[in-house]
Write a protein that holds these residues in place. Structure first.
Motif, mmCIF file in Angstrom:
data_model
loop_
_atom_site.group_PDB
_atom_site.id
_atom_site.type_symbol
_atom_site.label_atom_id
_atom_site.label_comp_id
_atom_site.label_asym_id
_atom_site.label_seq_id
_atom_site.Cartn_x
_atom_site.Cartn_y
_atom_site.Cartn_z
ATOM 1 N N PRO A 53 35.844 29.199 40.366
ATOM 2 C CA PRO A 53 36.092 27.946 39.656
ATOM 3 C C PRO A 53 37.595 27.673 39.526
ATOM 4 O O PRO A 53 38.399 28.604 39.413
ATOM 5 C CB PRO A 53 35.467 28.170 38.282
ATOM 6 C CG PRO A 53 34.525 29.319 38.464
ATOM 7 C CD PRO A 53 35.073 30.145 39.583
ATOM 8 N N ALA A 54 37.960 26.409 39.550
ATOM 9 C CA ALA A 54 39.374 26.025 39.506
ATOM 10 C C ALA A 54 40.075 26.570 38.269
ATOM 11 O O ALA A 54 41.222 27.023 38.356
ATOM 12 C CB ALA A 54 39.505 24.503 39.562
ATOM 13 N N ASP A 55 39.394 26.590 37.135
ATOM 14 C CA ASP A 55 40.039 27.072 35.916
ATOM 15 C C ASP A 55 40.215 28.589 35.901
ATOM 16 O O ASP A 55 40.930 29.133 35.067
ATOM 17 C CB ASP A 55 39.291 26.600 34.667
ATOM 18 C CG ASP A 55 37.853 27.082 34.611
ATOM 19 O OD1 ASP A 55 37.336 27.565 35.635
ATOM 20 O OD2 ASP A 55 37.239 26.953 33.533
ATOM 21 N N SER A 56 39.567 29.299 36.844
ATOM 22 C CA SER A 56 39.704 30.753 36.944
ATOM 23 C C SER A 56 40.557 31.181 38.133
ATOM 24 O O SER A 56 40.751 32.374 38.352
ATOM 25 C CB SER A 56 38.330 31.404 37.085
ATOM 26 O OG SER A 56 37.498 31.058 36.023
ATOM 27 N N LEU A 57 41.046 30.229 38.896
ATOM 28 C CA LEU A 57 41.757 30.559 40.125
ATOM 29 C C LEU A 57 42.997 31.402 39.873
ATOM 30 O O LEU A 57 43.236 32.398 40.553
ATOM 31 C CB LEU A 57 42.126 29.286 40.887
ATOM 32 C CG LEU A 57 42.787 29.485 42.240
ATOM 33 C CD1 LEU A 57 41.882 30.289 43.168
ATOM 34 C CD2 LEU A 57 43.138 28.150 42.860
ATOM 35 N N TYR A 58 43.782 31.040 38.880
ATOM 36 C CA TYR A 58 45.010 31.784 38.586
ATOM 37 C C TYR A 58 44.688 33.240 38.245
ATOM 38 O O TYR A 58 45.317 34.164 38.767
ATOM 39 C CB TYR A 58 45.785 31.116 37.450
ATOM 40 C CG TYR A 58 47.063 31.823 37.118
ATOM 41 C CD1 TYR A 58 48.186 31.701 37.932
ATOM 42 C CD2 TYR A 58 47.156 32.642 35.994
ATOM 43 C CE1 TYR A 58 49.363 32.367 37.639
ATOM 44 C CE2 TYR A 58 48.329 33.311 35.689
ATOM 45 C CZ TYR A 58 49.438 33.167 36.515
ATOM 46 O OH TYR A 58 50.603 33.837 36.224
ATOM 47 N N LEU A 59 43.684 33.456 37.391
ATOM 48 C CA LEU A 59 43.299 34.822 37.016
ATOM 49 C C LEU A 59 42.760 35.593 38.217
ATOM 50 O O LEU A 59 43.022 36.791 38.368
ATOM 51 C CB LEU A 59 42.260 34.801 35.901
ATOM 52 C CG LEU A 59 42.761 34.343 34.541
ATOM 53 C CD1 LEU A 59 41.600 34.229 33.556
ATOM 54 C CD2 LEU A 59 43.814 35.294 34.015
ATOM 55 N N HIS A 60 42.031 34.895 39.096
ATOM 56 C CA HIS A 60 41.484 35.559 40.275
ATOM 57 C C HIS A 60 42.609 36.008 41.218
ATOM 58 O O HIS A 60 42.578 37.128 41.730
ATOM 59 C CB HIS A 60 40.518 34.621 41.006
ATOM 60 C CG HIS A 60 39.772 35.289 42.109
ATOM 61 N ND1 HIS A 60 38.768 36.211 41.893
ATOM 62 C CD2 HIS A 60 39.891 35.196 43.453
ATOM 63 C CE1 HIS A 60 38.309 36.640 43.045
ATOM 64 N NE2 HIS A 60 38.971 36.048 44.013
#
Length: 123
Positions: A53-60
């Motif tokens: 998901p876009a909102d999890s991309l940075y954490l991924h």
């Protein structure tokens, strides 16, 4: 089509294409196009949900680039990307030993759960 595969364990490519043709004429005309649909569905079923998901991309991305040190000092530190690659290779090596497609699908589900739990314990 993927929802139907997941919920009903059935597949009707021709029926779906017929519905699509009601909205757009000449949709899926050649054998190659049908082959592409079947291969895409097979890949989706075998790979599972690989969406981030876009909102999890940075954490991924942070997870993929983070260096993880194992509890065992004999084990080398590895990045999240290396861990994911090892998981994929482990699954692939076991998966390719079987020829029955149903066995492969069941095996994939079990392996993904097992390897995910192993990764969590590694971290």
């Amino acid at each position: 089509m993927l929802d139907r595969i997941q919920h009903e364990q059935t597949l009707d490519v021709y029926g779906h294409v017929t519905c699509l043709r009601a909205q757009r004429n000449y949709m899926v005309q050649t054998e190659d196009q049908y082959v592409f649909i079947y291969e895409a569905l097979l890949d989706a079923v075998e790979s599972g949900n690989t969406e981030v998901p876009a909102d999890s991309l940075y954490l991924h991305v942070q997870h993929l680039t983070t260096l993880y040190v194992a509890d065992d000092p004999r084990q080398p530190a590895v990045t999240g990307m290396e861990l994911e690659f090892k998981v994929c290779m482990c699954i692939w090596n076991i998966y390719r030993r079987f020829s029955n497609r149903t066995v492969k699908m069941l095996l994939m589900a079990v392996l993904l759960q097992t390897v995910t739990l192993s990764l969590i314990s590694y971290l």
